[in-house]
Scaffold this active site. Structure first.
Site, short mmCIF file in Angstrom:
data_model
loop_
_atom_site.label_atom_id
_atom_site.label_comp_id
_atom_site.label_asym_id
_atom_site.label_seq_id
_atom_site.Cartn_x
_atom_site.Cartn_y
_atom_site.Cartn_z
N SER A 170 -30.37 -38.97 -32.33
CA SER A 170 -30.64 -40.39 -32.13
C SER A 170 -31.75 -40.90 -33.05
O SER A 170 -32.61 -40.14 -33.52
CB SER A 170 -31.06 -40.64 -30.68
OG SER A 170 -30.10 -40.14 -29.80
N1 SAH Z 1 -30.13 -37.01 -27.53
C1 SAH Z 1 -29.42 -36.41 -28.63
C2 SAH Z 1 -28.31 -37.32 -29.06
C3 SAH Z 1 -27.04 -36.66 -28.90
S1 SAH Z 1 -25.59 -37.61 -29.25
C4 SAH Z 1 -30.35 -36.09 -29.77
O1 SAH Z 1 -31.45 -36.64 -29.81
O2 SAH Z 1 -29.97 -35.29 -30.62
C5 SAH Z 1 -24.80 -37.49 -27.68
C6 SAH Z 1 -24.44 -36.11 -27.20
O3 SAH Z 1 -23.76 -36.27 -25.96
C7 SAH Z 1 -23.50 -35.32 -28.12
O4 SAH Z 1 -24.07 -34.10 -28.43
C8 SAH Z 1 -22.24 -35.17 -27.28
O5 SAH Z 1 -21.56 -33.94 -27.48
C9 SAH Z 1 -22.80 -35.25 -25.86
N2 SAH Z 1 -21.82 -35.60 -24.83
C10 SAH Z 1 -20.83 -36.53 -24.86
N3 SAH Z 1 -20.15 -36.53 -23.70
C11 SAH Z 1 -20.73 -35.59 -22.92
C12 SAH Z 1 -20.46 -35.09 -21.60
N4 SAH Z 1 -19.48 -35.57 -20.85
N5 SAH Z 1 -21.25 -34.10 -21.13
C13 SAH Z 1 -22.26 -33.59 -21.86
N6 SAH Z 1 -22.55 -34.00 -23.10
C14 SAH Z 1 -21.80 -34.99 -23.63
#
Ligand code: SAH
Length: 218
Positions: free
Chosen positions: A65
């Site tokens: 993010s």
């Molecule tokens: N906070 C993270 C941003 C990650 S992007 C950072 O700072 O790096 C969002 C993440 O949510 C992705 O890795 C994706 O795989 C995950 N995601 C999407 N749907 C999900 C679900 N149902 N359960 C767990 N993770 C999920």
């Protein structure tokens, strides 16, 4: 004479100042952002962009993010030092690491095994002993550990995340991007203590979608 390029430290300080000028003003949140080494969470290919205020690609087609959004969401959660926080979407683990500096415990769920494994290595390297991880579908929350004081969703839920709201303490707070495709709003749900919620819209955001089930490959 050509000027020497900015040092890592200068770029980092400039980013923190920029986040403050954009409205991330809580000193504890700024401190947590300042102390979290984002370079450890950014892929090698994008190292030179670590201190830019932008989201960057990570493995499995996901993103780390944007620092401003991490600051804004963390501030909106109003974490207390005793809070047990549930985070859905570990990704690189950057947001998790920021939360771990403010909360008592952070429970974090990711649906890609590869991303979870890499994030776990970073948490160990940084000695973040209050982070508890789980590979699974975060849409279902973490029933065995519920209820939580705070819940943060870092992927866009298509509608109100009812299963997650059910795992919040009566006066807890949940922050999540809500919406499909490009139309997403960051929302804050605050429990009224009687099973109801007040809902505030914070701003428009752009996140990868919250998907159902765990990823079969990777
Ligand atoms: N906070 C993270 C941003 C990650 S992007 C950072 O700072 O790096 C969002 C993440 O949510 C992705 O890795 C994706 O795989 C995950 N995601 C999407 N749907 C999900 C679900 N149902 N359960 C767990 N993770 C999920």
């Amino acid at each position: 004479m050509t000027e020497a390029p900015d040092t890592d430290e200068t770029q980092r300080a400039r980013l923190i100042l920029s986040l403050r000028s954009q409205g991330v003003t809580d000193p504890k949140v700024l401190d947590a952002l300042e102390k979290t080494p984002r370079d450890l969470f950014v892929p090698n290919l994008f190292q030179d962009r670590t201190w830019e205020d932008s989201a960057l690609p990570i493995a499995c087609g996901q993103t780390i993010s944007q620092p401003f959004i991490v600051g804004l969401m963390t501030q909106a959660l109003r974490i207390e030092s005793r809070s047990r926080v549930l985070e859905i979407g570990t990704g690189s683990g950057y947001q998790t690491a920021v939360l771990s500096r403010l909360a008592r415990y952070v429970y974090t769920v990711e649906r890609y095994r590869t991303l979870m494994g890499e994030a776990e290595k970073r948490f160990r390297h940084l000695d973040l002993l209050n982070v508890i991880t789980r590979f699974g579908d975060g849409g279902e929350g973490w029933p065995e550990q519920a209820p939580f004081d705070r819940i943060l969703v870092t992927a866009a839920a298509p509608d109100e995340p009812k299963a997650l709201l059910a795992q919040l303490k009566p006066k807890g707070t949940l922050v999540a991007p809500i919406g499909r495709g490009a139309e997403q709003m960051l929302k804050r749900y605050t429990g009224d203590g009687h099973g109801g919620f007040s809902i505030e819209t914070i701003c428009e955001v752009r996140f990868v979608p919250l998907l159902e089930g765990v990823a079969k490959e990777f």
